[in-house]
Write a protein that holds these residues in place. Structure first.
Motif, PDB file in Angstrom:
ATOM      1  N   GLY A  14      45.375 -19.907 -47.565  1.00  0.00           N
ATOM      2  CA  GLY A  14      44.997 -21.278 -47.898  1.00  0.00           C
ATOM      3  C   GLY A  14      44.846 -22.145 -46.661  1.00  0.00           C
ATOM      4  O   GLY A  14      43.974 -23.008 -46.594  1.00  0.00           O
ATOM      5  N   HIS A  15      45.701 -21.900 -45.679  1.00  0.00           N
ATOM      6  CA  HIS A  15      45.621 -22.716 -44.471  1.00  0.00           C
ATOM      7  C   HIS A  15      44.269 -22.570 -43.772  1.00  0.00           C
ATOM      8  O   HIS A  15      43.632 -23.557 -43.410  1.00  0.00           O
ATOM      9  CB  HIS A  15      46.747 -22.409 -43.482  1.00  0.00           C
ATOM     10  N   ASP A  72      43.299 -30.875 -50.659  1.00  0.00           N
ATOM     11  CA  ASP A  72      44.206 -29.741 -50.546  1.00  0.00           C
ATOM     12  C   ASP A  72      44.699 -29.496 -51.968  1.00  0.00           C
ATOM     13  O   ASP A  72      45.537 -30.234 -52.496  1.00  0.00           O
ATOM     14  CB  ASP A  72      45.370 -30.069 -49.605  1.00  0.00           C
ATOM     15  N   HIS A  83      48.271 -26.508 -54.703  1.00  0.00           N
ATOM     16  CA  HIS A  83      49.204 -26.476 -55.826  1.00  0.00           C
ATOM     17  C   HIS A  83      48.490 -26.496 -57.169  1.00  0.00           C
ATOM     18  O   HIS A  83      49.149 -26.502 -58.202  1.00  0.00           O
ATOM     19  CB  HIS A  83      50.109 -27.727 -55.809  1.00  0.00           C
ATOM     20  N   SER A 107      45.384 -22.160 -52.310  1.00  0.00           N
ATOM     21  CA  SER A 107      46.198 -21.133 -51.657  1.00  0.00           C
ATOM     22  C   SER A 107      46.580 -20.083 -52.694  1.00  0.00           C
ATOM     23  O   SER A 107      46.982 -20.422 -53.814  1.00  0.00           O
ATOM     24  CB  SER A 107      47.475 -21.737 -51.099  1.00  0.00           C
ATOM     25  N   LYS A 111      52.626 -18.966 -54.837  1.00  0.00           N
ATOM     26  CA  LYS A 111      51.826 -19.881 -55.651  1.00  0.00           C
ATOM     27  C   LYS A 111      51.608 -19.329 -57.073  1.00  0.00           C
ATOM     28  O   LYS A 111      51.825 -18.143 -57.324  1.00  0.00           O
ATOM     29  CB  LYS A 111      50.476 -20.128 -54.965  1.00  0.00           C
TER      30      LYS A 111
HETATM   31  C1  LIG Z   1      50.816 -23.249 -49.606  1.00  0.00           C
HETATM   32  C2  LIG Z   1      50.170 -24.477 -49.118  1.00  0.00           C
HETATM   33  C3  LIG Z   1      49.192 -24.455 -48.103  1.00  0.00           C
HETATM   34  C4  LIG Z   1      48.892 -23.255 -47.272  1.00  0.00           C
HETATM   35  O1  LIG Z   1      48.507 -22.137 -47.966  1.00  0.00           O
HETATM   36  P1  LIG Z   1      48.772 -20.678 -47.340  1.00  0.00           P
HETATM   37  O2  LIG Z   1      48.037 -19.781 -48.305  1.00  0.00           O
HETATM   38  O3  LIG Z   1      50.243 -20.448 -47.337  1.00  0.00           O
HETATM   39  O4  LIG Z   1      48.181 -20.636 -45.984  1.00  0.00           O
HETATM   40  C5  LIG Z   1      48.548 -25.638 -47.787  1.00  0.00           C
HETATM   41  N1  LIG Z   1      48.855 -26.805 -48.404  1.00  0.00           N
HETATM   42  C6  LIG Z   1      49.803 -26.871 -49.360  1.00  0.00           C
HETATM   43  C7  LIG Z   1      50.068 -28.185 -50.017  1.00  0.00           C
HETATM   44  C8  LIG Z   1      50.517 -25.720 -49.727  1.00  0.00           C
HETATM   45  O5  LIG Z   1      51.485 -25.809 -50.641  1.00  0.00           O
END
Ligand SMILES: *Cc1c(COP(=O)(O)O)cnc(C)c1O
Length: 368
Positions: free
Chosen positions: A59-60, A156, A159, A180, A185
């Motif tokens: 997700g990042h 973003d 969630h 993500s 998740k």
């Molecule tokens: C989990 C999360 C991310 C990052 O996702 P990854 O898949 O762990 O890289 C970004 N923003 C929020 C709010 C998250 O909870």
């Protein structure tokens, strides 16, 4: 005494997954946009009601590369929330942009739309809000401000997998939404993520950015990173996607059971979720009043129950950002960060364990 962690990864049966990955031993095609990558991309696009979708390694990187794909001038300002996981702020700063922290609403933790406009300057290029805990931001108000000042909106939505409002998928709002699929998740591909977007050109831009900018065997057209999802992860996603609606229903049952017990305790407050959304129950956050959050956190830990102070500290207060950017007053975000506690939530969490958690809360906070 059973140890309870804040979450537990959803997995298909061992037999289902191993059967699903068997073809990889004949194809030897493990990554680089294989057939399972394509299949998952197609299925997720439909499930999330997205116009376009690009799978990513996590997700990042989905967020970092989506911001990069917008080609903002370095040093531009991005209005965002400090009440989030550090990834949101990192993605902005790692793109050479300046985060401008906007306060959130005390009742649901999402960006306070009434506080955005005063933060807009000649250098503002985008708004990056977070659908925190799967709660939906005020998407209309945010879009209105974005349209007025010509800003991009990148959500973003880490969630918010599967969240819908009045039949609209969460991915339908803004210029892009990033998900993500991390193991913690609601929907996971072990590690993984996706960017959903409106502008069709973004598909090729993100493809370049996630695959070294390689266009042909002898042609590199962009300075891309490597952020591809591999086939093992894509297959995990295809297996998990079959059960996602059941998983959300199972979470709902647990959230409602928590609600019925914890609402008897005066010292506990709840986040407000609008009635017209299909929630995903990704987290079970509560607000612990009277400054007792840390005490309850420790008490639960003594009972082998691991809650999380999620999100504390605010990202703007983290060592890497503190004193670097304009310090704005963020009273609501600060108050939430001091009182929020995320209690254990996953589809197989036994109801007896929720009773056990309730007992600890009651004993620690009292009932009146
Ligand atoms: C989990 C999360 C991310 C990052 O996702 P990854 O898949 O762990 O890289 C970004 N923003 C929020 C709010 C998250 O909870």
């Amino acid at each position: 005494m059973e140890k309870i962690l804040v979450t537990r990864t959803s997995m298909p049966s061992y037999e289902e997954y191993t059967e699903a990955i068997r073809p990889l031993w004949s194809s030897h095609w493990l990554t680089n946009m294989g057939i399972y990558h394509t299949e998952l991309e197609t299925k997720l696009k439909k499930y999330l009601k997205a116009q376009g979708l690009s799978l990513m390694v996590n997700g990042h990187m989905a967020l970092e590369l989506t911001i990069q794909a917008m080609d903002f001038p370095r040093g531009s300002e991005v209005i965002t929330t400090p009440f989030t996981f550090i990834s949101t702020t990192h993605a902005i700063v790692r793109n050479g942009l300046t985060p401008v922290f906007c306060d959130v609403k005390p009742e649901d933790g999402t960006m306070d739309e009434s506080k955005i406009e005063p933060l807009v300057t000649d250098h503002t290029v985008a708004i990056v809000p977070v659908h925190v805990y799967g709660n939906i931001c005020n998407v209309e108000a945010i879009q209105k401000i974005a349209d007025k000042y010509g800003l991009k909106v990148i959500y973003d939505a880490a969630h918010a997998f599967g969240v819908e409002r009045q039949g609209h998928g969460i991915a339908e709002y803004g210029d892009a939404s990033v998900f993500s699929f991390h193991a913690t998740k609601v929907f996971n591909t072990i590690e993984g993520g996706a960017a959903a977007f409106r502008d069709g050109d973004l598909y090729d831009k993100l493809y370049n950015l996630k695959n070294f900018g390689i266009k042909g065997e002898e042609l590199v057209v962009g300075v891309g990173a490597n952020a591809k999802m591999n086939e093992f992860c894509a297959i995990m996603g295809l297996c998990n996607l079959k059960y996602i609606d059941d998983a959300i229903m199972a979470r709902r049952k647990r959230a409602e059971f928590y609600d019925s017990l914890l609402s008897q305790i005066d010292g506990i407050g709840f986040f407000k979720f609008p009635a017209d959304i299909r929630r995903n129950y990704s987290y079970y956050p509560v607000l612990i009043r009277n400054g007792k959050r840390d005490e309850l956190y420790e008490r639960l830990k003594e009972e082998d129950i691991y809650s999380r102070k999620y999100f504390y500290p605010l990202t703007s207060d983290q060592a890497c950002f503190r004193n670097k950017y304009k310090q704005l007053e963020l009273p609501a975000a600060r108050k939430l960060a001091q009182s929020v506690l995320v209690l254990p939530m996953y589809e197989e969490l036994p109801l007896e364990q929720i009773e056990r958690i309730y007992e600890v809360c009651r004993e620690c906070l009292g009932t009146c």
